[in-house]
Design a protein around this motif. Structure first.
Motif, PDB file in Angstrom:
ATOM      1  N   ILE A 247       0.861  -1.187   0.000  1.00 38.31           N
ATOM      2  CA  ILE A 247       0.000   0.000   0.000  1.00 38.31           C
ATOM      3  C   ILE A 247       0.895   1.233   0.000  1.00 38.31           C
ATOM      4  CG2 ILE A 247      -1.937  -1.140   1.136  1.00 38.31           C
ATOM      5  CD1 ILE A 247      -0.987   0.097   3.784  1.00 38.31           C
ATOM      6  N   LEU A 248       0.534   2.223  -0.826  1.00 37.78           N
ATOM      7  CA  LEU A 248       1.328   3.452  -0.940  1.00 37.78           C
ATOM      8  C   LEU A 248       0.396   4.655  -0.942  1.00 37.78           C
ATOM      9  CD1 LEU A 248       3.851   2.392  -3.734  1.00 37.78           C
ATOM     10  CD2 LEU A 248       4.342   2.621  -1.280  1.00 37.78           C
ATOM     11  N   PRO A 249       0.818   5.756  -0.315  1.00 35.87           N
ATOM     12  CA  PRO A 249      -0.008   6.970  -0.384  1.00 35.87           C
ATOM     13  C   PRO A 249      -0.173   7.418  -1.837  1.00 35.87           C
ATOM     14  CG  PRO A 249       1.743   7.196   1.255  1.00 35.87           C
ATOM     15  CD  PRO A 249       2.041   5.963   0.466  1.00 35.87           C
ATOM     16  N   ALA A 250      -1.382   7.804  -2.183  1.00 35.20           N
ATOM     17  CA  ALA A 250      -1.614   8.298  -3.544  1.00 35.20           C
ATOM     18  C   ALA A 250      -0.845   9.603  -3.752  1.00 35.20           C
ATOM     19  CB  ALA A 250      -3.108   8.507  -3.768  1.00 35.20           C
ATOM     20  N   ASP A 251      -0.361   9.832  -4.983  1.00 34.13           N
ATOM     21  CA  ASP A 251       0.483  10.998  -5.274  1.00 34.13           C
ATOM     22  C   ASP A 251      -0.225  12.311  -5.006  1.00 34.13           C
ATOM     23  OD1 ASP A 251       2.545   9.348  -6.009  1.00 34.13           O
ATOM     24  OD2 ASP A 251       2.008   9.363  -8.133  1.00 34.13           O
ATOM     25  N   ASN A 252      -1.512  12.332  -5.302  1.00 37.78           N
ATOM     26  CA  ASN A 252      -2.212  13.614  -5.280  1.00 37.78           C
ATOM     27  C   ASN A 252      -3.070  13.841  -4.048  1.00 37.78           C
ATOM     28  OD1 ASN A 252      -4.067  11.687  -5.837  1.00 37.78           O
ATOM     29  ND2 ASN A 252      -5.126  12.802  -7.467  1.00 37.78           N
ATOM     30  N   ALA A 253      -3.055  12.927  -3.098  1.00 35.78           N
ATOM     31  CA  ALA A 253      -3.907  13.106  -1.930  1.00 35.78           C
ATOM     32  C   ALA A 253      -3.332  12.321  -0.758  1.00 35.78           C
ATOM     33  CB  ALA A 253      -5.333  12.635  -2.224  1.00 35.78           C
ATOM     34  N   ALA A 254      -2.951  13.024   0.290  1.00 34.52           N
ATOM     35  CA  ALA A 254      -2.280  12.387   1.422  1.00 34.52           C
ATOM     36  C   ALA A 254      -3.173  11.387   2.149  1.00 34.52           C
ATOM     37  CB  ALA A 254      -1.811  13.459   2.403  1.00 34.52           C
ATOM     38  N   LEU A 255      -4.491  11.530   1.975  1.00 35.60           N
ATOM     39  CA  LEU A 255      -5.410  10.665   2.697  1.00 35.60           C
ATOM     40  C   LEU A 255      -5.960   9.538   1.822  1.00 35.60           C
ATOM     41  CD1 LEU A 255      -7.379  13.266   4.848  1.00 35.60           C
ATOM     42  CD2 LEU A 255      -5.336  11.964   5.439  1.00 35.60           C
ATOM     43  N   ARG A 256      -5.440   9.381   0.630  1.00 40.56           N
ATOM     44  CA  ARG A 256      -5.861   8.295  -0.248  1.00 40.56           C
ATOM     45  C   ARG A 256      -4.711   7.318  -0.427  1.00 40.56           C
ATOM     46  NH1 ARG A 256     -10.416   8.800  -3.173  1.00 40.56           N
ATOM     47  NH2 ARG A 256      -9.568   7.687  -4.959  1.00 40.56           N
ATOM     48  N   TRP A 257      -5.088   6.077  -0.747  1.00 36.26           N
ATOM     49  CA  TRP A 257      -4.091   5.020  -0.805  1.00 36.26           C
ATOM     50  C   TRP A 257      -4.231   4.226  -2.103  1.00 36.26           C
ATOM     51  CZ3 TRP A 257      -0.284   4.311   2.813  1.00 36.26           C
ATOM     52  CH2 TRP A 257      -0.403   5.085   3.974  1.00 36.26           C
ATOM     53  N   ASP A 258      -3.073   3.848  -2.655  1.00 33.80           N
ATOM     54  CA  ASP A 258      -3.025   2.953  -3.812  1.00 33.80           C
ATOM     55  C   ASP A 258      -2.672   1.554  -3.341  1.00 33.80           C
ATOM     56  OD1 ASP A 258      -3.608   4.641  -6.063  1.00 33.80           O
ATOM     57  OD2 ASP A 258      -1.658   5.593  -5.765  1.00 33.80           O
ATOM     58  N   LEU A 259      -3.370   0.564  -3.884  1.00 34.53           N
ATOM     59  CA  LEU A 259      -3.151  -0.836  -3.529  1.00 34.53           C
ATOM     60  C   LEU A 259      -2.550  -1.574  -4.714  1.00 34.53           C
ATOM     61  CD1 LEU A 259      -5.279   0.183  -1.427  1.00 34.53           C
ATOM     62  CD2 LEU A 259      -6.323  -2.087  -1.555  1.00 34.53           C
ATOM     63  N   PHE A 260      -1.553  -2.421  -4.428  1.00 37.12           N
ATOM     64  CA  PHE A 260      -0.861  -3.168  -5.478  1.00 37.12           C
ATOM     65  C   PHE A 260      -0.765  -4.637  -5.081  1.00 37.12           C
ATOM     66  CE2 PHE A 260       0.691   1.160  -5.482  1.00 37.12           C
ATOM     67  CZ  PHE A 260       0.689   1.515  -6.821  1.00 37.12           C
ATOM     68  N   ASN A 261      -0.783  -5.522  -6.096  1.00 37.58           N
ATOM     69  CA  ASN A 261      -0.545  -6.936  -5.826  1.00 37.58           C
ATOM     70  C   ASN A 261       0.953  -7.217  -5.901  1.00 37.58           C
ATOM     71  OD1 ASN A 261       0.119  -7.113  -8.547  1.00 37.58           O
ATOM     72  ND2 ASN A 261      -1.807  -8.089  -9.137  1.00 37.58           N
ATOM     73  N   LYS A 262       1.345  -8.494  -5.725  1.00 39.28           N
ATOM     74  CA  LYS A 262       2.774  -8.802  -5.657  1.00 39.28           C
ATOM     75  C   LYS A 262       3.482  -8.635  -6.995  1.00 39.28           C
ATOM     76  CE  LYS A 262       2.191 -13.839  -6.183  1.00 39.28           C
ATOM     77  NZ  LYS A 262       2.471 -15.148  -5.561  1.00 39.28           N
ATOM     78  N   GLU A 263       2.706  -8.643  -8.097  1.00 34.36           N
ATOM     79  CA  GLU A 263       3.305  -8.387  -9.407  1.00 34.36           C
ATOM     80  C   GLU A 263       3.487  -6.898  -9.673  1.00 34.36           C
ATOM     81  OE1 GLU A 263       0.650 -10.518  -9.106  1.00 34.36           O
ATOM     82  OE2 GLU A 263       1.874 -12.344  -9.205  1.00 34.36           O
ATOM     83  N   GLY A 264       3.006  -6.076  -8.750  1.00 32.39           N
ATOM     84  CA  GLY A 264       3.123  -4.638  -8.917  1.00 32.39           C
ATOM     85  C   GLY A 264       1.967  -4.007  -9.661  1.00 32.39           C
ATOM     86  N   SER A 265       0.956  -4.807  -9.996  1.00 33.67           N
ATOM     87  CA  SER A 265      -0.204  -4.266 -10.704  1.00 33.67           C
ATOM     88  C   SER A 265      -1.084  -3.477  -9.740  1.00 33.67           C
ATOM     89  CB  SER A 265      -1.022  -5.393 -11.339  1.00 33.67           C
ATOM     90  OG  SER A 265      -0.240  -6.107 -12.279  1.00 33.67           O
ATOM     91  N   HIS A 266      -1.586  -2.350 -10.235  1.00 34.61           N
ATOM     92  CA  HIS A 266      -2.433  -1.487  -9.412  1.00 34.61           C
ATOM     93  C   HIS A 266      -3.828  -2.101  -9.283  1.00 34.61           C
ATOM     94  CE1 HIS A 266      -4.954   2.187  -8.642  1.00 34.61           C
ATOM     95  NE2 HIS A 266      -3.973   2.371  -7.772  1.00 34.61           N
ATOM     96  N   LEU A 267      -4.293  -2.243  -8.049  1.00 34.19           N
ATOM     97  CA  LEU A 267      -5.598  -2.826  -7.796  1.00 34.19           C
ATOM     98  C   LEU A 267      -6.689  -1.779  -7.640  1.00 34.19           C
ATOM     99  CD1 LEU A 267      -4.579  -5.575  -5.192  1.00 34.19           C
ATOM    100  CD2 LEU A 267      -5.174  -5.926  -7.597  1.00 34.19           C
ATOM    101  N   SER A 268      -6.375  -0.721  -6.896  1.00 33.02           N
ATOM    102  CA  SER A 268      -7.401   0.275  -6.622  1.00 33.02           C
ATOM    103  C   SER A 268      -6.785   1.471  -5.918  1.00 33.02           C
ATOM    104  CB  SER A 268      -8.497  -0.328  -5.736  1.00 33.02           C
ATOM    105  OG  SER A 268      -9.535   0.582  -5.523  1.00 33.02           O
TER     106      SER A 268
END
Length: 458
Positions: free
Chosen positions: A248-269
């Protein structure tokens, strides 16, 4: 009023066990868009059903990965079951508090359906297999615990607590020790007395119905996870099985939003908030480098093994379940035996005539020589205590062992809170800070509490 779709908060729940689904249902009910991500192919976590073929040419059988007993005190569990459309009166076999052994092998203790505290007083007066000194010791314990308001200034082991109140060896072995291992999945010499007192407070120390023992009449997946998934999807959410969130990584444009990735590095949501409802070590991996994960890595674990034995349909116990006296020296591992047929009678679910389930909690030695040896040990124990030689030869057996079923509920254990140091990221699981040990109720409470923290923040 329905929240407009473009204003709905999108919350991800990582982990599809009971805590994760409790959080997801609570959020969905309040209008959030919820996405549940479960790494395995089925939801339910450590309380789910499995389907397997026991013998060639026989149809598949669905079993739970462990027999559970719920208490009438589990108010959050029953509330959430009602929310997802499960009627408790149909879903459970409800029995009064009891601790009964097969004839001549232990005590017979069963509470009548009378108002508290008369149900305990009458049960104690009628109890068989207890001496006068045993009954006096139990009365002394309950009186003192009520006077103490079920609270200790300093936690200690259950063994130390029982010694403090002069409990006899007889009732420790046949009452307190099995109750403790059933409630905390931790032996009395290592178990937290305070957690044990909390369970007793909300069951034996409350109204009579709180001490009732409820056994599911449907499989564990159908009881809550499957119904919760339907509730989530009908409220505009989704449940993704076989989808592990690796980072899980903080979204670039919003400190309170999060990007989710699987083990292949694909973006989930990309989401507005996170409920991390995985086991603590998996939560620590997701949060590593973001917060101090030391508390998440500090747990020790205890196993639970269930031995299913299928006999001919005419095999039936006189009760829905019995306590069993354990003895490692004779390899008598079973602590409780359940007659599954009596739990499915008068329901629309498939009867399980002749199927017995034996529970072995916090006993890692039981499984060391393999499944076949353990199944033989259990069959021999049943044949001995019930004095029925035919129990030596089941048609088939199935061993299901959860090696890390629960955390070890030891004195003074520091459990992390639901809230984290990260905005809009919360933890859910039976291991989080709670009055209860690792039970379905503590998982459900934790999920609901985690969801409410997110609902109170923006």
């Amino acid at each position: 009023m329905t929240t407009p779709a473009h204003h709905r908060r999108h919350i991800a729940v990582i982990g599809g066990g009971w805590a994760g689904h409790a959080a997801a249902v609570t959020l969905a009910k309040q209008g959030c868009q919820v996405s549940v991500y479960e790494a395995s192919r089925t939801t339910g976590g450590r309380a789910r059903s499995i389907t397997f073929a026991p013998v060639k040419h026989l149809p598949p059988v669905t079993l739970d990965n462990g027999q559970h007993i719920l208490l009438g005190a589990y108010t959050t569990t029953f509330s959430l079951l009602k929310t997802v459309g499960i009627a408790s009166q149909d879903a459970f076999l409800r029995l009064p508090l009891q601790m009964c052994y097969p004839s001549h092998t232990g005590i017979q203790f069963e509470a009548p359906r009378l108002p508290a505290p008369w149900h305990l007083a009458i049960a104690l007066w009628r109890a068989q297999g207890l001496s006068g000194s045993d009954k006096m010791a139990l009365m002394r314990f309950f009186t003192s615990a009520r006077w103490m308001k079920w609270t200790l200034y300093d936690d200690c082991t259950v063994t130390e607590l029982l010694e403090r109140f002069d409990q006899t060896d007889h009732i420790i072995r046949l009452l307190w020790a099995p109750l403790c291992v059933a409630a905390l999945n931790t032996p009395i010499h290592a178990a937290s007395a305070q957690l044990f007192l909390h369970v007793l407070r909300d069951s034996l120390g409350a109204k009579r119905s709180a001490s009732d023992m409820l056994m599911p009449r449907m499989d564990l997946s159908a009881l809550f996870p499957d119904a919760a998934a339907r509730f989530i999807t009908t409220h505009g959410g989704a449940v993704y099985c076989g989808t592990a969130v690796d980072s899980i990584l903080p979204a670039d444009n919003a400190a309170l939003r999060w990007d989710l990735f699987n083990k292949e590095g694909s973006h989930l949501s990309q989401v507005d908030g996170l409920v991390i409802a995985t086991p603590p070590e998996s939560a620590a991996q997701l949060l590593d480098g973001k917060i101090d994960t030391t508390p998440l890595r500090a747990f020790d674990y205890e196993p639970i093994t269930t031995c299913y034995l299928q006999y001919t349909q005419n095999i039936r116990l006189d009760r829905a379940f019995y306590a069993l006296a354990t003895d490692e020296a004779t390899r008598s591992w079973g602590q409780f035996v359940f007659d599954r047929a009596q739990m499915t009678v008068d329901t629309h679910h498939t009867p399980q005539d002749g199927l017995l389930a034996v529970i072995i909690s916090a006993a890692s030695h039981a499984i060391e020589q393999g499944h076949a040896v353990l199944a033989d040990d259990v069959a021999r124990q049943l044949a001995t205590v019930f004095q029925q030689e035919k129990l030596l030869n089941p048609l088939w057996t199935k061993i299901i062992s959860e090696k890390r079923a629960t955390f070890a509920a030891t004195p003074g254990l520091l459990r992390p809170p639901n809230a984290t140091a990260i905005a809009n990221v919360v933890l859910a699981g039976d291991y989080t800070a709670s009055d209860y040990p690792a039970t379905l109720e503590s998982a459900m409470r934790s999920g609901k509490d985690a969801a409410n923290i997110l609902l109170q923040t923006r």
